[in-house]
Write an enzyme that holds these catalytic residues in place. Structure first.
Site, PDB file in Angstrom:
ATOM      1  N   LYS A   6       7.347   6.295 -10.702  1.00 43.92           N
ATOM      2  CA  LYS A   6       7.580   5.304  -9.646  1.00 43.92           C
ATOM      3  C   LYS A   6       6.232   4.970  -9.026  1.00 43.92           C
ATOM      4  CE  LYS A   6       8.290   4.062  -5.668  1.00 43.92           C
ATOM      5  NZ  LYS A   6       7.385   3.012  -5.114  1.00 43.92           N
ATOM      6  N   GLU A  24       0.621  16.044  -2.860  1.00 47.37           N
ATOM      7  CA  GLU A  24      -0.822  15.791  -2.722  1.00 47.37           C
ATOM      8  C   GLU A  24      -0.945  14.745  -1.630  1.00 47.37           C
ATOM      9  OE1 GLU A  24      -3.415  17.119  -4.560  1.00 47.37           O
ATOM     10  OE2 GLU A  24      -1.998  18.473  -5.504  1.00 47.37           O
ATOM     11  N   CYS A  69      -8.333   9.799  -1.148  1.00 48.70           N
ATOM     12  CA  CYS A  69      -7.742  10.855  -0.323  1.00 48.70           C
ATOM     13  C   CYS A  69      -8.796  11.833   0.194  1.00 48.70           C
ATOM     14  CB  CYS A  69      -6.665  11.588  -1.108  1.00 48.70           C
ATOM     15  SG  CYS A  69      -7.252  12.230  -2.674  1.00 48.70           S
ATOM     16  N   GLU A 115      -6.143  10.024   9.350  1.00 53.07           N
ATOM     17  CA  GLU A 115      -6.684   9.498   8.095  1.00 53.07           C
ATOM     18  C   GLU A 115      -6.677   7.977   8.195  1.00 53.07           C
ATOM     19  OE1 GLU A 115      -4.243   9.633   4.470  1.00 53.07           O
ATOM     20  OE2 GLU A 115      -6.041  10.360   3.489  1.00 53.07           O
TER      21      GLU A 115
HETATM   22  P1  NAD Z   1       2.763   6.365   0.812  1.00 54.65           P
HETATM   23  O1  NAD Z   1       3.122   7.739   1.214  1.00 54.65           O
HETATM   24  O2  NAD Z   1       3.071   5.251   1.715  1.00 54.65           O
HETATM   25  O3  NAD Z   1       3.429   5.998  -0.572  1.00 54.65           O
HETATM   26  C1  NAD Z   1       3.252   6.782  -1.720  1.00 54.65           C
HETATM   27  C2  NAD Z   1       4.407   6.555  -2.667  1.00 54.65           C
HETATM   28  O4  NAD Z   1       5.601   7.030  -2.070  1.00 54.65           O
HETATM   29  C3  NAD Z   1       4.645   5.094  -3.019  1.00 54.65           C
HETATM   30  O5  NAD Z   1       4.996   4.997  -4.381  1.00 54.65           O
HETATM   31  C4  NAD Z   1       5.821   4.755  -2.147  1.00 54.65           C
HETATM   32  O6  NAD Z   1       6.604   3.703  -2.665  1.00 54.65           O
HETATM   33  C5  NAD Z   1       6.601   6.048  -2.155  1.00 54.65           C
HETATM   34  N1  NAD Z   1       7.552   6.220  -1.054  1.00 54.65           N
HETATM   35  C6  NAD Z   1       7.528   5.641   0.170  1.00 54.65           C
HETATM   36  N2  NAD Z   1       8.610   6.011   0.882  1.00 54.65           N
HETATM   37  C7  NAD Z   1       9.311   6.867   0.115  1.00 54.65           C
HETATM   38  C8  NAD Z   1      10.526   7.594   0.308  1.00 54.65           C
HETATM   39  N3  NAD Z   1      11.230   7.504   1.427  1.00 54.65           N
HETATM   40  N4  NAD Z   1      10.947   8.401  -0.690  1.00 54.65           N
HETATM   41  C9  NAD Z   1      10.249   8.490  -1.840  1.00 54.65           C
HETATM   42  N5  NAD Z   1       9.124   7.810  -2.084  1.00 54.65           N
HETATM   43  C10 NAD Z   1       8.652   7.003  -1.120  1.00 54.65           C
HETATM   44  O7  NAD Z   1       1.205   6.427   0.476  1.00 54.65           O
HETATM   45  P2  NAD Z   1       0.259   5.202   0.114  1.00 54.65           P
HETATM   46  O8  NAD Z   1       0.071   4.414   1.349  1.00 54.65           O
HETATM   47  O9  NAD Z   1       0.742   4.531  -1.116  1.00 54.65           O
HETATM   48  O10 NAD Z   1      -1.083   5.957  -0.302  1.00 54.65           O
HETATM   49  C11 NAD Z   1      -2.010   6.354   0.604  1.00 54.65           C
HETATM   50  C12 NAD Z   1      -1.847   7.829   0.925  1.00 54.65           C
HETATM   51  O11 NAD Z   1      -1.899   8.614  -0.255  1.00 54.65           O
HETATM   52  C13 NAD Z   1      -2.952   8.368   1.801  1.00 54.65           C
HETATM   53  O12 NAD Z   1      -2.415   9.152   2.819  1.00 54.65           O
HETATM   54  C14 NAD Z   1      -3.772   9.224   0.851  1.00 54.65           C
HETATM   55  O13 NAD Z   1      -4.482  10.263   1.447  1.00 54.65           O
HETATM   56  C15 NAD Z   1      -2.747   9.753  -0.058  1.00 54.65           C
HETATM   57  N6  NAD Z   1      -3.363  10.204  -1.302  1.00 54.65           N
HETATM   58  C16 NAD Z   1      -3.472  11.545  -1.529  1.00 54.65           C
HETATM   59  C17 NAD Z   1      -4.082  12.020  -2.685  1.00 54.65           C
HETATM   60  C18 NAD Z   1      -4.197  13.489  -2.961  1.00 54.65           C
HETATM   61  O14 NAD Z   1      -4.441  13.855  -4.108  1.00 54.65           O
HETATM   62  N7  NAD Z   1      -4.046  14.366  -1.994  1.00 54.65           N
HETATM   63  C19 NAD Z   1      -4.575  11.121  -3.626  1.00 54.65           C
HETATM   64  C20 NAD Z   1      -4.462   9.758  -3.360  1.00 54.65           C
HETATM   65  C21 NAD Z   1      -3.845   9.313  -2.188  1.00 54.65           C
END
Ligand code: NAD
Ligand code: MN
Length: 502
Positions: free
Chosen positions: A200, A275, A309, A406
């Site tokens: 997804k 993550e 991240c 963040e």
């Molecule tokens: P997000 O949490 O908004 O979304 C991530 C994913 O989760 C998307 O595919 C989204 O559609 C899905 N999602 C959203 N609501 C959901 C729900 N209720 N149930 C299941 N899935 C759901 O994150 P983002 O804005 O896409 O990405 C940015 C974030 O990702 C930042 O906080 C960043 O730090 C983090 N990130 C972490 C790492 C790591 O390895 N630790 C790596 C890259 C990004």
């Protein structure tokens, strides 16, 4: 500030053909289908419509989980010989490599990142993921164990062994900052372990996931082993997170949604790897080699326009060198050329969309109103509102949003310190624990600080270095579990102990 946008058309035939399709399909049980409902994908630099994506929901999640469960049990997948699985993973890597230019163009157009970042950083990273875990497919094994507690009747023996079995159907939910690489980091170990997967991608950036799955099909992965559902987090993401047929959620994204997934996982006690976000410190000691530290910390925060991240979003600099560092660092921030990701002259592209850029700008403005001082950047482009200039702030207090949250944009803070103990306390004063870097020529400082900082990865004299061999995960609110390496593979395997009287 007004960015001059030039040259942003893709050159590869593959990317051109892909973008000609009106609506991209989902992939369930080996069948590609365009759903009646769809949503738009835009080029964040120009706002132009790129293509439309199928909008999956609960019904498609149900079909995909069912297909993945059937594939999990199918002899074709469950009994595939390790060497065949190895060859399959390697084939996927080869196909990604063959199509790397096209995939990098699509990633750049969809996400905004520069072509160079996509092609030479992330595509190469994705290829290495599949090659690394291809090697593991032939090396999975359990242990034989002789237990100490005896068993009646007299004369019998007890022996035992362990098996490593796939955890089951995995929902791989990935964010928008490095979409293809994040997908590869989940697919490669999951397939190596014999799991089946529903991918997804983030609704903001789903293009390369579609192409990747087409290549996975071409590699010969059996039907239903990998499925693709595009759509929104609160719809299809939620459906997968709560689905009783999903054994594990491998999630990369925000801490907020990570917390939410803990609740979603309750029903069937799903396994979770999370993550999540970070607020990673870079600590520059007074014996640091500034010719490494200045560009290294700058790339650490500004690469991919700060949408990383592990970005070095808090920089602590020893007071003896603070002024010299600040001057060079602000100059380095000002030297990045902003432009379209496909323009080879660009060092940095736009943020993922104007809404995100406005959020980043808002946090900076709030901090300035609260006393932070701008050393570089702080400008939202008037004509192309997804572009935000690399920004450096000083005089940021520990309680300010700038220091605590963040931001996920090209924004960092500079803070002076006097002693190692003081900077350790400052670095650890955060709910996050994802990564950190230490810049020093002293062996002793390098080891002492690496041990004292609460972070899943500590880099010395570098920042944001990744390789599939290196376990990567977060302490504290940065997550659960790790990805990469042997430890990352463990999250896709269950242990079974077989104990017998012989
Ligand atoms: P997000 O949490 O908004 O979304 C991530 C994913 O989760 C998307 O595919 C989204 O559609 C899905 N999602 C959203 N609501 C959901 C729900 N209720 N149930 C299941 N899935 C759901 O994150 P983002 O804005 O896409 O990405 C940015 C974030 O990702 C930042 O906080 C960043 O730090 C983090 N990130 C972490 C790492 C790591 O390895 N630790 C790596 C890259 C990004
Ligand atoms: Mn997009």
């Amino acid at each position: 500030m007004t960015i001059q946008l030039k040259a942003h058309a893709p050159k590869t035939e593959g990317a051109k053909a892909f973008l000609k399709r009106e609506v991209q399909p989902v992939w369930i049980g080996g069948e590609w289908q365009v759903l009646p409902e769809s949503f738009e994908s835009h080029d964040p630099a120009t706002g132009e419509l790129l293509t439309r994506l199928s909008r999956a929901g609960q019904a498609e999640a149900d079909y995909a989980v069912d297909a993945a469960a059937r594939a999990l049990a199918s002899p074709e997948w469950a009994q595939m010989l390790p060497a065949t699985r190895q060859a399959l993973l390697w084939k996927i890597a080869d196909l990604i490599e063959t199509h790397a230019d096209e995939l990098a163009e699509l990633e750049s157009l969809d996400q905004g990142k520069t072509y160079a970042t996509a092609r030479f950083g992330e595509l190469n990273g994705a290829i290495s993921q599949f090659r690394y875990y291809a090697g593991y497919a032939t090396k999975l094994g359990g242990q034989t164990i002789t237990p100490s507690i005896g068993y009646a009747p007299e004369g019998k023996q007890v022996m035992a062994y362990t098996r490593r079995e796939p955890v089951g159907v995995v929902a791989a939910i990935v964010p928008w900052n490095s979409p293809l690489l994040m997908a590869a980091m989940k697919l490669a170990p999951a397939l190596c372990a014999g799991c089946t997967v529903i991918l997804k991608p983030a609704e903001e950036t789903s293009l390369t996931a579609v192409r990747l799955c087409e290549l996975i099909e071409e590699a010969g992965v059996p039907a239903g082993v990998v499925n693709l559902l595009t759509g929104f987090g609160h719809e299809v993401g939620e459906a997968l997170g709560t689905h009783s047929g999903v054994a594990k959620v491998a999630f990369t994204g925000s801490t907020e949604i990570g917390r939410h997934l803990l609740g979603s996982a309750q029903g069937n006690l799903k396994k979770l790897t999370l993550e999540l976000g970070g607020k990673s410190p870079a600590i520059v000691m007074d014996d640091a080699d500034l010719s490494l530290a200045v560009p290294g910390v700058a790339r650490g925060i500004f690469a991919n326009s700060g949408q990383v991240c592990v970005a070095s979003s808090r920089v602590y600099v020893h007071r003896n060198i603070y002024d010299a560092f600040a001057e060079k660092f602000a100059a380095a921030a000002g030297n990045f050329r902003l432009g379209h990701g496909l323009d080879p002259e660009s060092d940095l592209g736009p943020l993922v969309n104007p809404k995100h850029a406005a959020r980043v700008a808002g946090i900076v403005e709030g901090g300035r109103a609260d006393g932070a001082e701008l050393l570089a950047g702080g400008v939202l482009d008037e004509e192309h509102p997804a572009f935000y200039s690399p920004t450096v702030l000083s005089h940021v207090r520990p309680d300010m949003t700038l220091m605590r949250e963040e931001i996920f944009g090209p924004v960092t803070t500079l803070t002076p310190f006097d002693h190692a103990d003081e900077v350790i306390a400052m670095a650890n004063d955060t709910e996050y624990g994802l990564a950190a870097s230490v810049w020093t020529e002293s062996l002793s400082s390098a080891h002492r600080l690496s041990a004292a900082v609460h972070a899943g990865t500590v880099w010395v004299n570098c920042h944001s270095y990744f390789s599939p061999e290196l376990p990567k995960g977060g302490m504290k609110a940065s997550g659960w579990g790790v990805e990469n390496g042997a430890l990352g593979l463990d999250n896709y395997l269950e242990n079974k102990t077989v104990c017998m009287v012989i």
